[in-house]
Design a protein around this motif. Structure first.
Motif, PDB file in Angstrom:
ATOM      1  N   THR A 279      10.273  30.607   9.106  1.00 32.57           N
ATOM      2  CA  THR A 279      10.596  31.702   8.200  1.00 32.57           C
ATOM      3  C   THR A 279      10.599  33.045   8.916  1.00 32.57           C
ATOM      4  O   THR A 279      11.481  33.870   8.682  1.00 32.57           O
ATOM      5  CB  THR A 279       9.621  31.767   7.011  1.00 32.57           C
ATOM      6  OG1 THR A 279       8.281  31.922   7.495  1.00 32.57           O
ATOM      7  CG2 THR A 279       9.732  30.516   6.147  1.00 32.57           C
ATOM      8  N   HIS A 280       9.608  33.281   9.814  1.00 27.10           N
ATOM      9  CA  HIS A 280       9.538  34.576  10.494  1.00 27.10           C
ATOM     10  C   HIS A 280       8.439  34.577  11.549  1.00 27.10           C
ATOM     11  O   HIS A 280       7.700  33.592  11.694  1.00 27.10           O
ATOM     12  CB  HIS A 280       9.328  35.713   9.497  1.00 27.10           C
ATOM     13  CG  HIS A 280       8.032  35.671   8.745  1.00 27.10           C
ATOM     14  ND1 HIS A 280       7.662  34.623   7.932  1.00 27.10           N
ATOM     15  CD2 HIS A 280       7.006  36.572   8.664  1.00 27.10           C
ATOM     16  CE1 HIS A 280       6.487  34.877   7.368  1.00 27.10           C
ATOM     17  NE2 HIS A 280       6.062  36.046   7.814  1.00 27.10           N
ATOM     18  N   ALA A 281       8.321  35.704  12.258  1.00 28.95           N
ATOM     19  CA  ALA A 281       7.416  35.790  13.410  1.00 28.95           C
ATOM     20  C   ALA A 281       6.094  36.470  13.068  1.00 28.95           C
ATOM     21  O   ALA A 281       5.681  37.420  13.725  1.00 28.95           O
ATOM     22  CB  ALA A 281       8.099  36.509  14.562  1.00 28.95           C
ATOM     23  N   HIS A 282       5.427  35.988  12.038  1.00 27.45           N
ATOM     24  CA  HIS A 282       4.045  36.378  11.778  1.00 27.45           C
ATOM     25  C   HIS A 282       3.147  35.182  12.071  1.00 27.45           C
ATOM     26  O   HIS A 282       3.570  34.024  11.955  1.00 27.45           O
ATOM     27  CB  HIS A 282       3.863  36.873  10.344  1.00 27.45           C
ATOM     28  CG  HIS A 282       4.376  38.268  10.125  1.00 27.45           C
ATOM     29  ND1 HIS A 282       4.613  38.800   8.883  1.00 27.45           N
ATOM     30  CD2 HIS A 282       4.691  39.257  11.018  1.00 27.45           C
ATOM     31  CE1 HIS A 282       5.049  40.049   9.004  1.00 27.45           C
ATOM     32  NE2 HIS A 282       5.104  40.337  10.297  1.00 27.45           N
ATOM     33  N   MET A 283       1.907  35.456  12.431  1.00 28.72           N
ATOM     34  CA  MET A 283       1.061  34.468  13.104  1.00 28.72           C
ATOM     35  C   MET A 283       0.938  33.119  12.404  1.00 28.72           C
ATOM     36  O   MET A 283       0.860  32.084  13.066  1.00 28.72           O
ATOM     37  CB  MET A 283      -0.340  35.038  13.349  1.00 28.72           C
ATOM     38  CG  MET A 283      -1.114  35.396  12.094  1.00 28.72           C
ATOM     39  SD  MET A 283      -2.836  35.864  12.428  1.00 28.72           S
ATOM     40  CE  MET A 283      -3.601  34.255  12.600  1.00 28.72           C
TER      41      MET A 283
ATOM     42  N   LEU B  95       9.361  20.077   9.122  1.00 28.74           N
ATOM     43  CA  LEU B  95       8.359  21.058   8.712  1.00 28.74           C
ATOM     44  C   LEU B  95       9.037  22.370   8.337  1.00 28.74           C
ATOM     45  O   LEU B  95      10.035  22.754   8.951  1.00 28.74           O
ATOM     46  CB  LEU B  95       7.386  21.365   9.858  1.00 28.74           C
ATOM     47  CG  LEU B  95       6.235  20.413  10.165  1.00 28.74           C
ATOM     48  CD1 LEU B  95       5.401  20.996  11.297  1.00 28.74           C
ATOM     49  CD2 LEU B  95       5.364  20.158   8.950  1.00 28.74           C
ATOM     50  N   PHE B  96       8.454  23.061   7.372  1.00 23.88           N
ATOM     51  CA  PHE B  96       8.855  24.426   7.077  1.00 23.88           C
ATOM     52  C   PHE B  96       7.682  25.317   7.442  1.00 23.88           C
ATOM     53  O   PHE B  96       6.674  25.385   6.734  1.00 23.88           O
ATOM     54  CB  PHE B  96       9.267  24.565   5.615  1.00 23.88           C
ATOM     55  CG  PHE B  96      10.625  23.969   5.357  1.00 23.88           C
ATOM     56  CD1 PHE B  96      11.751  24.771   5.344  1.00 23.88           C
ATOM     57  CD2 PHE B  96      10.772  22.598   5.206  1.00 23.88           C
ATOM     58  CE1 PHE B  96      13.015  24.226   5.150  1.00 23.88           C
ATOM     59  CE2 PHE B  96      12.029  22.038   5.009  1.00 23.88           C
ATOM     60  CZ  PHE B  96      13.151  22.851   4.985  1.00 23.88           C
ATOM     61  N   ASP B  97       7.822  25.936   8.609  1.00 24.49           N
ATOM     62  CA  ASP B  97       6.863  26.770   9.326  1.00 24.49           C
ATOM     63  C   ASP B  97       5.941  25.939  10.219  1.00 24.49           C
ATOM     64  O   ASP B  97       5.567  24.816   9.887  1.00 24.49           O
ATOM     65  CB  ASP B  97       6.050  27.672   8.401  1.00 24.49           C
ATOM     66  CG  ASP B  97       6.824  28.945   8.058  1.00 24.49           C
ATOM     67  OD1 ASP B  97       7.703  29.328   8.841  1.00 24.49           O
ATOM     68  OD2 ASP B  97       6.548  29.557   7.004  1.00 24.49           O
ATOM     69  N   ALA B  98       5.638  26.533  11.372  1.00 20.71           N
ATOM     70  CA  ALA B  98       4.750  25.922  12.374  1.00 20.71           C
ATOM     71  C   ALA B  98       3.470  26.743  12.395  1.00 20.71           C
ATOM     72  O   ALA B  98       3.399  27.800  13.017  1.00 20.71           O
ATOM     73  CB  ALA B  98       5.416  25.929  13.755  1.00 20.71           C
ATOM     74  N   THR B  99       2.460  26.288  11.699  1.00 17.82           N
ATOM     75  CA  THR B  99       1.235  27.062  11.497  1.00 17.82           C
ATOM     76  C   THR B  99       0.198  26.744  12.573  1.00 17.82           C
ATOM     77  O   THR B  99       0.307  25.732  13.279  1.00 17.82           O
ATOM     78  CB  THR B  99       0.612  26.766  10.120  1.00 17.82           C
ATOM     79  OG1 THR B  99      -0.174  25.559  10.196  1.00 17.82           O
ATOM     80  CG2 THR B  99       1.673  26.603   9.048  1.00 17.82           C
ATOM     81  N   PRO B 100      -0.857  27.568  12.674  1.00 18.50           N
ATOM     82  CA  PRO B 100      -1.965  27.233  13.577  1.00 18.50           C
ATOM     83  C   PRO B 100      -2.658  25.925  13.211  1.00 18.50           C
ATOM     84  O   PRO B 100      -3.384  25.360  14.027  1.00 18.50           O
ATOM     85  CB  PRO B 100      -2.917  28.428  13.417  1.00 18.50           C
ATOM     86  CG  PRO B 100      -2.029  29.550  12.999  1.00 18.50           C
ATOM     87  CD  PRO B 100      -0.991  28.931  12.119  1.00 18.50           C
ATOM     88  N   ASP B 101      -2.408  25.423  11.993  1.00 17.60           N
ATOM     89  CA  ASP B 101      -2.991  24.146  11.547  1.00 17.60           C
ATOM     90  C   ASP B 101      -2.036  22.980  11.757  1.00 17.60           C
ATOM     91  O   ASP B 101      -2.212  21.913  11.158  1.00 17.60           O
ATOM     92  CB  ASP B 101      -3.359  24.232  10.063  1.00 17.60           C
ATOM     93  CG  ASP B 101      -4.540  25.149   9.799  1.00 17.60           C
ATOM     94  OD1 ASP B 101      -5.455  25.192  10.646  1.00 17.60           O
ATOM     95  OD2 ASP B 101      -4.557  25.803   8.741  1.00 17.60           O
TER      96      ASP B 101
END
Length: 317
Positions: free
Chosen positions: A116-120, A85-91
């Motif tokens: 990528t970074h520490a935004h929600m 995965l590229f980014d671990a999202t709330p979804d």
């Protein structure tokens, strides 16, 4: 040759029927060995967005527009039976399920996550790997130095590390991670609101094709690299399209800088159709009208040669 782009939600089947006694012939497109799939296209807060009473989100509640998952790419290697995965999202729950059922089921939930970074919208999905949910076992999570330290030293993320739910893998800018003989990943630093971590995009390299993924950046002219030159180096470029134009929000948009879609199209207006075709806009705020599946502004931009990432799209590497 035009880049191969396939949606595996539907297998292409061609029937040739000549009379009631004729055999049915089936033709289907083979999956590439390695590919990227789009698992989400929305900005961090998703679509529809919380407490939004505007027409944009009302379109979802009145069944005129489907839900859009948060910006995320999947990387699939069918030959070596691996997926990332590229980014671990709330979804992440839905996105991992889609990756499993539509692409590759090895019995392993995921072989790694690149942050990528520490935004929600980009890392909080890690919580589902934890004690109260999956109870993961040393799932590799690739992170830049500040991002790695942030996860180690701040709860609840530190519990993921303490319980060995995740195994942090340190990245360095412009330093390539070799996943196997067919796939490589390189983080590239980009300017953004770096309150808790640095921000990176990724260059994803296969044996035949290369992709650039930058879901968040302040402005293209703030970057030390030339975005036009960087797009020309790759076959696919998934670029930040959070906002369509200035004035879209009733807020000071200079405090939440992103390249407006109109700014990006202007930068590339004198480039060839071949170059414009490489760009796939992604990471749309709910207010950006081009998040909709059909919209006159979206149509006009596509006529110029630019493209829009869609959930389920596949790009061979």
């Amino acid at each position: 040759m035009k880049s191969i782009q396939i949606s595996f939600q539907v297998l292409i089947v061609v029937f040739f029927l000549f009379g009631c006694n004729s055999d049915v012939k089936i033709k289907k497109i083979e999956k590439p060995n390695q590919y990227i799939t789009v698992l989400g296209i929305a900005q961090d807060a998703g679509f529809p967005q919380i407490d939004c009473k505007k027409e944009c989100c009302n379109a979802f509640y009145t069944n005129k527009e489907p839900k859009k998952l948060i910006s995320c790419l999947g990387l699939v290697d069918l030959k070596n039976q691996k997926k990332w995965l590229f980014d671990a999202t709330p979804d992440i729950t839905q996105q991992l399920q889609h990756l499993k059922t539509q692409h590759l089921d090895t019995g392993n939930v995921i072989d790694g996550v690149f942050l990528t970074h520490a935004h929600m919208g980009h890392y909080t999905g890690l919580m589902y790997f934890g004690f109260e949910a999956l109870g993961g076992n040393n799932i590799p999570v690739y992170a830049m130095p500040r991002m790695k330290t942030y996860l180690q030293e701040n709860g609840p993320w530190s519990q993921l590390v303490a319980f060995n739910n995740i195994e942090l893998k340190k990245l360095q800018k412009d330093s390539t991670i070799v996943l196997n003989t067919a796939l490589k990943v390189t983080p590239v630093l980009v300017p953004h609101r770096d309150e808790f971590s640095e921000t990176v995009g990724y260059i994803i390299t296969g044996n035949n094709k290369t992709a650039l993924f930058i879901p968040d950046i302040n402005k293209w002219h703030k970057w030390e690299k030339d975005i036009v030159a960087e797009v020309k180096k790759v076959d696919y470029a998934f670029l930040d399209a959070s906002f369509f134009k200035d004035g879209e929000l009733k807020r000071d948009m200079s405090k939440i800088p992103h390249p407006f879609t109109t700014e990006t199209t202007t930068l590339f207006e004198n480039e060839s159709i071949k170059t414009k075709n490489k760009i796939h806009f992604i990471h749309f705020n709910h207010t950006n009208p081009t998040i909709k599946n059909t919209h006159p502004l979206r149509d006009s931009i596509q006529k110029l040669g630019f493209r829009f990432a869609r959930e389920g799209d596949v790009f061979g590497l």
